[in-house]
Design an enzyme around this catalytic site. Structure first.
Site, PDB file in Angstrom:
ATOM      1  N   ASN A  11       0.926  -1.298   0.235  1.00 12.61           N
ATOM      2  CA  ASN A  11      -0.051   0.068  -0.083  1.00 12.61           C
ATOM      3  C   ASN A  11       0.984   1.248   0.124  1.00 12.61           C
ATOM      4  OD1 ASN A  11      -1.246   2.397   1.125  1.00 12.61           O
ATOM      5  ND2 ASN A  11      -3.196   1.062   1.550  1.00 12.61           N
ATOM      6  N   HIS A  14       0.975   6.308   1.744  1.00 14.09           N
ATOM      7  CA  HIS A  14       1.815   7.123   2.478  1.00 14.09           C
ATOM      8  C   HIS A  14       2.827   7.915   1.744  1.00 14.09           C
ATOM      9  CE1 HIS A  14      -0.938   6.841   5.882  1.00 14.09           C
ATOM     10  NE2 HIS A  14      -0.719   5.579   6.078  1.00 14.09           N
ATOM     11  N   HIS A  56      -5.568   3.472  -1.734  1.00  9.32           N
ATOM     12  CA  HIS A  56      -6.982   4.004  -1.273  1.00  9.32           C
ATOM     13  C   HIS A  56      -7.267   5.567  -1.732  1.00  9.32           C
ATOM     14  CE1 HIS A  56      -9.822   4.599   2.520  1.00  9.32           C
ATOM     15  NE2 HIS A  56     -10.455   5.055   1.281  1.00  9.32           N
ATOM     16  N   ARG A  58      -9.250   8.572  -1.242  1.00  8.93           N
ATOM     17  CA  ARG A  58     -10.163   8.798  -0.187  1.00  8.93           C
ATOM     18  C   ARG A  58     -11.013   9.791  -0.699  1.00  8.93           C
ATOM     19  NH1 ARG A  58      -9.211   7.015   4.930  1.00  8.93           N
ATOM     20  NH2 ARG A  58     -10.623   8.570   5.721  1.00  8.93           N
ATOM     21  N   ARG A  62      -6.946  12.953   0.641  1.00  8.40           N
ATOM     22  CA  ARG A  62      -5.663  13.379   1.580  1.00  8.40           C
ATOM     23  C   ARG A  62      -4.293  12.867   1.004  1.00  8.40           C
ATOM     24  NH1 ARG A  62      -7.257  10.250   7.106  1.00  8.40           N
ATOM     25  NH2 ARG A  62      -9.237  11.408   6.564  1.00  8.40           N
ATOM     26  N   GLU A  83      -8.841   0.499  -2.922  1.00 10.90           N
ATOM     27  CA  GLU A  83      -9.549   0.642  -1.866  1.00 10.90           C
ATOM     28  C   GLU A  83     -10.499   1.850  -1.920  1.00 10.90           C
ATOM     29  OE1 GLU A  83      -7.012   0.988   1.556  1.00 10.90           O
ATOM     30  OE2 GLU A  83      -6.280  -0.987   1.291  1.00 10.90           O
ATOM     31  N   THR A 114     -17.669  -1.077  15.318  1.00  4.30           N
ATOM     32  CA  THR A 114     -17.054  -0.705  16.652  1.00  4.30           C
ATOM     33  C   THR A 114     -15.224  -0.601  16.544  1.00  4.30           C
ATOM     34  OG1 THR A 114     -18.581  -2.201  17.517  1.00  4.30           O
ATOM     35  CG2 THR A 114     -17.415  -0.836  19.203  1.00  4.30           C
ATOM     36  N   GLU A 164     -10.953  -9.072   3.373  1.00  6.32           N
ATOM     37  CA  GLU A 164      -9.890  -8.656   4.332  1.00  6.32           C
ATOM     38  C   GLU A 164      -9.846  -8.248   5.473  1.00  6.32           C
ATOM     39  OE1 GLU A 164      -7.140  -5.803   2.182  1.00  6.32           O
ATOM     40  OE2 GLU A 164      -6.221  -4.938   4.179  1.00  6.32           O
ATOM     41  N   HIS A 204      -3.521  -4.223   7.818  1.00  3.39           N
ATOM     42  CA  HIS A 204      -3.688  -2.949   8.694  1.00  3.39           C
ATOM     43  C   HIS A 204      -2.932  -2.938   9.985  1.00  3.39           C
ATOM     44  CE1 HIS A 204      -5.489   1.148   9.585  1.00  3.39           C
ATOM     45  NE2 HIS A 204      -4.982   0.787  10.711  1.00  3.39           N
TER      46      HIS A 204
HETATM   47  N1  PXP Z   1      -5.623  -2.665   4.446  1.00  5.78           N
HETATM   48  C1  PXP Z   1      -6.594  -1.798   4.488  1.00  5.78           C
HETATM   49  C2  PXP Z   1      -8.053  -1.975   4.143  1.00  5.78           C
HETATM   50  C3  PXP Z   1      -6.203  -0.200   4.596  1.00  5.78           C
HETATM   51  O1  PXP Z   1      -7.275   0.650   4.725  1.00  5.78           O
HETATM   52  C4  PXP Z   1      -4.870  -0.117   4.962  1.00  5.78           C
HETATM   53  C5  PXP Z   1      -4.536   1.352   5.191  1.00  5.78           C
HETATM   54  O2  PXP Z   1      -5.047   1.815   6.460  1.00  5.78           O
HETATM   55  C6  PXP Z   1      -3.833  -1.165   5.020  1.00  5.78           C
HETATM   56  C7  PXP Z   1      -4.389  -2.415   4.808  1.00  5.78           C
HETATM   57  C8  PXP Z   1      -2.718  -0.979   5.185  1.00  5.78           C
HETATM   58  O3  PXP Z   1      -2.324  -0.615   6.505  1.00  5.78           O
HETATM   59  P1  PXP Z   1      -1.004  -0.012   7.419  1.00  5.78           P
HETATM   60  O4  PXP Z   1      -0.667   1.280   6.601  1.00  5.78           O
HETATM   61  O5  PXP Z   1      -1.037   0.228   8.575  1.00  5.78           O
HETATM   62  O6  PXP Z   1       0.064  -1.055   6.763  1.00  5.78           O
END
Ligand code: PXP
Length: 252
Positions: A11, A14, A56, A58, A62, A83, A114, A164, A204
């Site tokens: 991913n 960032h 993603h 969004r 952002r 995503e 939650t 996922e 995540h």
């Molecule tokens: N999977 C999903 C569905 C996400 O939205 C994200 C990003 O928040 C990730 C995986 C990757 O998470 P991380 O950046 O904490 O590795």
């Protein structure tokens, strides 16, 4: 129980977060001084063994911009996993873009369970509309849900081929006495999803430490990892960061 090697989706959101920190107002997403370029990072990640690239897009834009997604669609050689929120706008966007896979994730507070996954139980009709539209277009859908029995059962009922499972609860509990309970919850979730005929991904908060345990979860097909790999890449470069994660996923 994982007979095949676990795949890695990188991913790169960032990378764009860092770019937007300075160039939010620029009318371009790459070239000259505008860096870092998520597309370049994606290509290097693929060269180092990434099995797919995840972004993603969004609603608030952002980090990743539409221009990034368009360029990724044209240039990457592996799979593009988009995503997105479960909205009519994003459904139309995905149908035009044609990513290999879409992963429906929560964006609005009211769509979140939650713990933080997409509440598929609370919005079955809305989710089903998108799952059906994607299937008709030949796009694979994944649902980002908590490892909660009810969410898993409904995900299977809605006809999504993949889920996922949200590993954030486990990752946040890693240094607490809840770690083992959270791991067991995930493990049972993997088993239940597999038994329901779902392909099981997870993601995540997975990092270079907790991967040693995450890799032992049953039936995991692919892990989506962002923050830890992008962070590590600042000191080692993205290729080394991807290679190292892949090695740890194999238990090396
Ligand atoms: N999977 C999903 C569905 C996400 O939205 C994200 C990003 O928040 C990730 C995986 C990757 O998470 P991380 O950046 O904490 O590795």
């Amino acid at each position: 129980m994982n007979e095949q090697p676990i795949l890695l989706g990188v991913n790169i959101d960032h990378v764009a977060t860092l770019r937007q920190a300075r160039y939010r107002g620029a009318n371009r997403t790459c070239g000259e001084m505008v860096e870092p370029d998520p597309v370049l990072v994606a290509l290097l990640a693929e060269r180092a063994g990434a099995d797919g690239i995840t972004v993603h897009l969004r609603e608030d834009r952002r980090h990743i911009q539409e221009e990034d997604v368009r360029r990724l669609r044209q240039s990457i050689a592996t799979r593009l996993n988009l995503e997105m929120a479960c909205t009519p706008e994003m459904r139309e966007y995905a149908l035009k873009l044609r990513p290999d896979c879409v992963c429906l994730v929560p964006e609005g507070r009211e769509e979140v369970t939650t713990e933080g996954g997409l509440d598929v139980v609370g919005q079955m009709k809305r989710v089903k509309e998108v799952v059906d539209a994607m299937r008709e277009a030949g796009i694979i859908t994944s649902l980002f849900i908590e490892p909660d029995p009810e969410q898993i059962d409904i995900a299977a009922e809605l006809g999504s081929p993949l889920v996922e499972l949200h590993t954030g609860g486990y990752a946040n509990a890693y240094y607490t006495d809840r770690r083992h309970a959270e791991f067991d919850r995930l493990s049972e979730g993997c088993q239940r999803a597999h038994d329901a005929g779902l392909v099981v991904n997870a993601g995540h908060g997975i990092d270079y430490v907790n991967i040693a345990e995450v890799r032992t979860l049953p039936y995991i097909h692919e892990l989506n990892i962002g923050h830890s790999i992008v962070s590590r890449s600042l000191s080692t470069g993205i290729e080394e960061a991807v290679r190292e994660m892949k090695a740890r996923m194999r238990g090396v």
